[in-house]
Scaffold this motif. Structure first.
Motif, PDB file in Angstrom:
ATOM      1  N   SER A  50      -5.490 -17.721 -13.255  1.00 54.05           N
ATOM      2  CA  SER A  50      -6.417 -16.738 -12.680  1.00 54.05           C
ATOM      3  C   SER A  50      -7.832 -17.289 -12.564  1.00 54.05           C
ATOM      4  N   GLY A  51      -8.194 -18.224 -13.416  1.00 54.07           N
ATOM      5  CA  GLY A  51      -9.525 -18.812 -13.382  1.00 54.07           C
ATOM      6  C   GLY A  51      -9.788 -19.648 -12.142  1.00 54.07           C
ATOM      7  N   PHE A  52      -8.733 -20.016 -11.416  1.00 51.01           N
ATOM      8  CA  PHE A  52      -8.886 -20.819 -10.212  1.00 51.01           C
ATOM      9  C   PHE A  52      -9.164 -19.969  -8.969  1.00 51.01           C
ATOM     10  N   PHE A  53      -9.085 -18.651  -9.105  1.00 53.58           N
ATOM     11  CA  PHE A  53      -9.293 -17.755  -7.977  1.00 53.58           C
ATOM     12  C   PHE A  53     -10.653 -17.070  -8.076  1.00 53.58           C
ATOM     13  N   LYS A  54     -11.194 -16.706  -6.918  1.00 52.13           N
ATOM     14  CA  LYS A  54     -12.446 -15.942  -6.885  1.00 52.13           C
ATOM     15  C   LYS A  54     -12.202 -14.579  -7.530  1.00 52.13           C
ATOM     16  N   PRO A  55     -13.252 -13.966  -8.095  1.00 48.31           N
ATOM     17  CA  PRO A  55     -13.085 -12.676  -8.790  1.00 48.31           C
ATOM     18  C   PRO A  55     -12.466 -11.572  -7.913  1.00 48.31           C
ATOM     19  N   ASP A  56     -12.738 -11.570  -6.623  1.00 42.86           N
ATOM     20  CA  ASP A  56     -12.214 -10.514  -5.749  1.00 42.86           C
ATOM     21  C   ASP A  56     -10.942 -10.939  -5.016  1.00 42.86           C
ATOM     22  N   PHE A  57     -10.338 -12.047  -5.454  1.00 43.85           N
ATOM     23  CA  PHE A  57      -9.144 -12.567  -4.785  1.00 43.85           C
ATOM     24  C   PHE A  57      -8.024 -11.532  -4.733  1.00 43.85           C
ATOM     25  N   HIS A  58      -7.760 -10.873  -5.866  1.00 45.84           N
ATOM     26  CA  HIS A  58      -6.631  -9.931  -5.907  1.00 45.84           C
ATOM     27  C   HIS A  58      -6.842  -8.751  -4.965  1.00 45.84           C
ATOM     28  N   LYS A  59      -8.057  -8.241  -4.921  1.00 42.64           N
ATOM     29  CA  LYS A  59      -8.352  -7.131  -4.018  1.00 42.64           C
ATOM     30  C   LYS A  59      -8.123  -7.549  -2.567  1.00 42.64           C
ATOM     31  N   GLN A  60      -8.566  -8.745  -2.225  1.00 38.88           N
ATOM     32  CA  GLN A  60      -8.361  -9.256  -0.865  1.00 38.88           C
ATOM     33  C   GLN A  60      -6.873  -9.456  -0.578  1.00 38.88           C
ATOM     34  N   ALA A  61      -6.145  -9.956  -1.567  1.00 42.12           N
ATOM     35  CA  ALA A  61      -4.704 -10.160  -1.404  1.00 42.12           C
ATOM     36  C   ALA A  61      -3.990  -8.829  -1.179  1.00 42.12           C
ATOM     37  N   GLU A  62      -4.385  -7.784  -1.924  1.00 38.65           N
ATOM     38  CA  GLU A  62      -3.801  -6.452  -1.730  1.00 38.65           C
ATOM     39  C   GLU A  62      -4.080  -5.917  -0.337  1.00 38.65           C
ATOM     40  N   GLU A  63      -5.317  -6.070   0.115  1.00 39.13           N
ATOM     41  CA  GLU A  63      -5.683  -5.597   1.454  1.00 39.13           C
ATOM     42  C   GLU A  63      -4.899  -6.336   2.532  1.00 39.13           C
ATOM     43  N   GLU A  64      -4.757  -7.640   2.360  1.00 36.04           N
ATOM     44  CA  GLU A  64      -4.004  -8.450   3.327  1.00 36.04           C
ATOM     45  C   GLU A  64      -2.526  -8.061   3.321  1.00 36.04           C
ATOM     46  N   ALA A  65      -1.972  -7.853   2.138  1.00 41.35           N
ATOM     47  CA  ALA A  65      -0.569  -7.443   2.031  1.00 41.35           C
ATOM     48  C   ALA A  65      -0.351  -6.070   2.670  1.00 41.35           C
ATOM     49  N   ALA A  66      -1.283  -5.147   2.448  1.00 42.50           N
ATOM     50  CA  ALA A  66      -1.178  -3.812   3.051  1.00 42.50           C
ATOM     51  C   ALA A  66      -1.222  -3.902   4.569  1.00 42.50           C
ATOM     52  N   LYS A  67      -2.085  -4.764   5.075  1.00 39.90           N
ATOM     53  CA  LYS A  67      -2.187  -4.970   6.532  1.00 39.90           C
ATOM     54  C   LYS A  67      -0.870  -5.513   7.085  1.00 39.90           C
ATOM     55  N   HIS A  68      -0.318  -6.535   6.428  1.00 40.28           N
ATOM     56  CA  HIS A  68       0.947  -7.125   6.882  1.00 40.28           C
ATOM     57  C   HIS A  68       2.104  -6.138   6.759  1.00 40.28           C
ATOM     58  N   LEU A  69       2.071  -5.305   5.728  1.00 39.58           N
ATOM     59  CA  LEU A  69       3.120  -4.298   5.556  1.00 39.58           C
ATOM     60  C   LEU A  69       3.078  -3.289   6.699  1.00 39.58           C
ATOM     61  N   GLN A  70       1.886  -2.835   7.045  1.00 43.29           N
ATOM     62  CA  GLN A  70       1.724  -1.926   8.186  1.00 43.29           C
ATOM     63  C   GLN A  70       2.224  -2.579   9.474  1.00 43.29           C
ATOM     64  N   GLU A  71       1.816  -3.831   9.693  1.00 41.22           N
ATOM     65  CA  GLU A  71       2.206  -4.548  10.911  1.00 41.22           C
ATOM     66  C   GLU A  71       3.724  -4.700  11.002  1.00 41.22           C
ATOM     67  N   LEU A  72       4.365  -5.041   9.872  1.00 47.82           N
ATOM     68  CA  LEU A  72       5.816  -5.187   9.857  1.00 47.82           C
ATOM     69  C   LEU A  72       6.495  -3.857  10.184  1.00 47.82           C
ATOM     70  N   CYS A  73       6.033  -2.799   9.561  1.00 48.10           N
ATOM     71  CA  CYS A  73       6.632  -1.481   9.796  1.00 48.10           C
ATOM     72  C   CYS A  73       6.458  -1.035  11.248  1.00 48.10           C
ATOM     73  N   ILE A  74       5.294  -1.275  11.808  1.00 46.46           N
ATOM     74  CA  ILE A  74       5.057  -0.900  13.208  1.00 46.46           C
ATOM     75  C   ILE A  74       5.934  -1.734  14.132  1.00 46.46           C
ATOM     76  N   ALA A  75       6.025  -3.033  13.877  1.00 51.23           N
ATOM     77  CA  ALA A  75       6.834  -3.915  14.721  1.00 51.23           C
ATOM     78  C   ALA A  75       8.317  -3.539  14.688  1.00 51.23           C
ATOM     79  N   VAL A  76       8.805  -3.164  13.513  1.00 53.84           N
ATOM     80  CA  VAL A  76      10.233  -2.871  13.349  1.00 53.84           C
ATOM     81  C   VAL A  76      10.569  -1.423  13.698  1.00 53.84           C
ATOM     82  N   LEU A  77       9.735  -0.485  13.248  1.00 52.64           N
ATOM     83  CA  LEU A  77      10.052   0.939  13.375  1.00 52.64           C
ATOM     84  C   LEU A  77       9.341   1.634  14.531  1.00 52.64           C
ATOM     85  N   GLY A  78       8.256   1.047  14.992  1.00 55.14           N
ATOM     86  CA  GLY A  78       7.435   1.691  16.012  1.00 55.14           C
ATOM     87  C   GLY A  78       6.293   2.458  15.367  1.00 55.14           C
TER      88      GLY A  78
END
Length: 143
Positions: A50-78
């Motif tokens: 964890s010391g190798f990552f920026k302090p806000d890395f996890h928050k950014q990773a969550e936001e990016e994952a949420a974005k990709h999850l939305q994109e996947l759902c829209i692409a597959v389900l409409g």
């Protein structure tokens, strides 16, 4: 009658889990159930790395994952079907988080994908096996 279907996908694999999401949506629709879709991030916060990552890395990773999850759902389900989907981004061991969300949401069915196992999976047990063995509800595995 099933009231809640939880579909587990890995957004870091692109659209590999598209078939899993399609199956989960069909099962939810067939039973008039709520569709929840979860993706799980690894937890680096308590480890030495964890010391190798920026302090806000996890928050950014969550936001990016949420974005990709939305994109996947829209692409597959409409876009219209996606509006009624509950999207969940969790952090920790995948099988633990999936089981925890399923229990807290009162999930009746978990839908997961079975990916080609590595040799290590025969010794440690893949996430799918752990979910199947420890789930309090039925588990549907998409190959």
């Amino acid at each position: 009658m099933t009231k809640s279907v939880l579909c587990a996908v890995d957004v870091s694999n692109g659209d590999v889990d598209s078939r899993v999401l399609k199956e989960a949506a069909q099962l939810a629709d067939m039973h008039g159930a709520q569709l929840d879709v979860i993706t799980v991030l690894p937890d680096f916060g308590t480890s030495l790395v964890s010391g190798f990552f920026k302090p806000d890395f996890h928050k950014q990773a969550e936001e990016e994952a949420a974005k990709h999850l939305q994109e996947l759902c829209i692409a597959v389900l409409g876009e219209e079907r996606n509006k009624s989907v509950r999207h969940v981004v969790a952090t920790g061991p995948a099988y633990t988080e999936i089981l925890l969300v399923a229990e807290n949401a009162g999930t009746d069915l978990i839908v997961i994908g079975a990916h080609k196992p590595d040799m290590k999976d025969y010794l440690l047990g893949p996430n799918a096996t752990r979910i199947i063995n420890h789930s309090q509800c039925s588990v549907f595995v998409v190959r």
